[in-house]
Design a protein around this motif. Sequence first.
Motif, PDB file in Angstrom:
ATOM      1  N   ILE A 292       0.842  -1.197   0.000  1.00 28.09           N
ATOM      2  CA  ILE A 292       0.000   0.000   0.000  1.00 28.09           C
ATOM      3  C   ILE A 292       0.878   1.248   0.000  1.00 28.09           C
ATOM      4  CG2 ILE A 292      -1.600   1.357   1.433  1.00 28.09           C
ATOM      5  CD1 ILE A 292      -2.876  -1.284   2.310  1.00 28.09           C
ATOM      6  N   GLU A 293       1.978   1.195   0.769  1.00 25.66           N
ATOM      7  CA  GLU A 293       2.877   2.349   0.854  1.00 25.66           C
ATOM      8  C   GLU A 293       3.474   2.698  -0.500  1.00 25.66           C
ATOM      9  OE1 GLU A 293       2.320   0.462   4.705  1.00 25.66           O
ATOM     10  OE2 GLU A 293       3.047  -0.352   2.800  1.00 25.66           O
ATOM     11  N   GLN A 294       3.828   1.665  -1.266  1.00 28.59           N
ATOM     12  CA  GLN A 294       4.422   1.884  -2.578  1.00 28.59           C
ATOM     13  C   GLN A 294       3.433   2.549  -3.514  1.00 28.59           C
ATOM     14  OE1 GLN A 294       5.582  -1.653  -4.718  1.00 28.59           O
ATOM     15  NE2 GLN A 294       6.820  -0.527  -6.207  1.00 28.59           N
ATOM     16  N   LEU A 295       2.174   2.105  -3.459  1.00 30.57           N
ATOM     17  CA  LEU A 295       1.163   2.703  -4.328  1.00 30.57           C
ATOM     18  C   LEU A 295       0.860   4.138  -3.917  1.00 30.57           C
ATOM     19  CD1 LEU A 295      -2.034   1.017  -5.721  1.00 30.57           C
ATOM     20  CD2 LEU A 295      -2.076   3.377  -4.947  1.00 30.57           C
ATOM     21  N   THR A 296       0.653   4.360  -2.635  1.00 28.53           N
ATOM     22  CA  THR A 296       0.284   5.708  -2.192  1.00 28.53           C
ATOM     23  C   THR A 296       1.438   6.691  -2.440  1.00 28.53           C
ATOM     24  OG1 THR A 296       0.958   5.133   0.076  1.00 28.53           O
ATOM     25  CG2 THR A 296      -1.379   4.947  -0.467  1.00 28.53           C
ATOM     26  N   ALA A 297       2.682   6.220  -2.392  1.00 31.53           N
ATOM     27  CA  ALA A 297       3.828   7.093  -2.658  1.00 31.53           C
ATOM     28  C   ALA A 297       3.857   7.543  -4.119  1.00 31.53           C
ATOM     29  CB  ALA A 297       5.117   6.379  -2.309  1.00 31.53           C
ATOM     30  N   SER A 298       3.208   6.761  -5.000  1.00 32.00           N
ATOM     31  CA  SER A 298       3.212   7.097  -6.428  1.00 32.00           C
ATOM     32  C   SER A 298       2.100   8.054  -6.819  1.00 32.00           C
ATOM     33  CB  SER A 298       3.075   5.814  -7.257  1.00 32.00           C
ATOM     34  OG  SER A 298       1.764   5.278  -7.166  1.00 32.00           O
ATOM     35  N   LEU A 299       1.185   8.340  -5.893  1.00 29.43           N
ATOM     36  CA  LEU A 299       0.040   9.196  -6.229  1.00 29.43           C
ATOM     37  C   LEU A 299       0.450  10.648  -6.348  1.00 29.43           C
ATOM     38  CD1 LEU A 299      -2.668   7.627  -3.880  1.00 29.43           C
ATOM     39  CD2 LEU A 299      -2.328   7.212  -6.314  1.00 29.43           C
TER      40      LEU A 299
END
Length: 299
Positions: A292-299
Motif C-alpha cells: 500500500i505504501e508503494q502505491l500511495t507514494a506514487s500518487l
Amino acid sequence: MNNVKSSFSIRDMENLSGIKAHTIRIWEKRYNLFAPERTTTNIRTYSLGSLQKLLNITLLYNNGYKISKIAKLEESQIPMVVREIVSNNSEKSHAINTFKLAMVNFDQTLFLNTYNSLLSERSFRDIFNEVFIPLLNELGLLWQTDTISPAHEHFISHLIKQKIYINTEKLQLIEPSKKDKIFALFLPENEIHELGLLYLNYEITLRGYKSIYLGQTMPMESLTDLLKYYENVHFVSYFTVAPTKDKLTTYLNKFSTTLNTSNNAKLFVLGHQIQYLTEEELPNTIKIFHSIEQLTASL
C-alpha cells in the motif's frame, strides 16, 4: 475450522501469546498459573479461559511485571490490572496483544476501548499502519496454523473495517481537490478479501482524489460502465486468491483489451497473486505494487 475453537494446544498458546511452550510449562508447574486438561494420550489442552489468562499475563509480563508477582495476584485482579495498563499505555505491542485478547473473547468493548485509547495519541493512519497491519499479519499466520477459527478472523476484520468506513466517510464529505484522474476500486470475481482495498480507498480519498468504491467480486464487463462517465480512470484491485496463478495472464490480457480504450484507463494491482507477475511482461497500462505504501507514494 467450522466451529469456534474452545480447546487449544500448547503450540496454539505459544503462537497466540509469543511465550515459548517450555516457559508456559514452567509457569504452569512452578506457579500453578494454569490447569490444563489432558487427552487420553496425555497431551495438554487448554481452555479458552486459560488462553485469556495467558494473554493477560503476557501483557503484564511484557510491561515489566515479574511472573512471581503476577502469580500472587487474585484471579479476578489480573484483568483489572491489564485494563489499567491499557488505559494508561497504548504502546504498539500492548495494543496488539489486547486486540488479540478481544478477538479470542469476541469482546467488542475491549476492542473499542483499546482503539479509542490509541486514537487519543495517534492518527487513524498511524494506528492502521503501526498496529492493525502487524496484527493482521499475525492473524494470517494464526489462521494458517489452525490456531484461530474463521469466526475469530471475521470478528476482528469487521471491527477494523468499521473504523475504515468511519474515517473514509469523514473525508468523503469534502469535495475532491484533484481532478486529473479518477480512481475506481474493485475486486475481481471470486475475490472477497477487501480489507486492504478499503484502506486504499481511504488513502486515495485522503489525498484529494475522487474514489469510486465498487467492492467485491466485480465482473470485468461491468467496469466499462465507468468509462462512459469519466476519462483517465485508474482502476485499483487486490488479487489475494483470484485470479488464480493459471488464469492471471488471461485475466490481465482481457482487462487490457476490454478497458484500454481512448479513455486512457489504467490498472493498479496489489496482493498475494502478483508474485507470479513480472512488470516487463505486462502492458504499459497495467502496473503492479508490492505494498500500500508503494502505491500511495506514487500518487
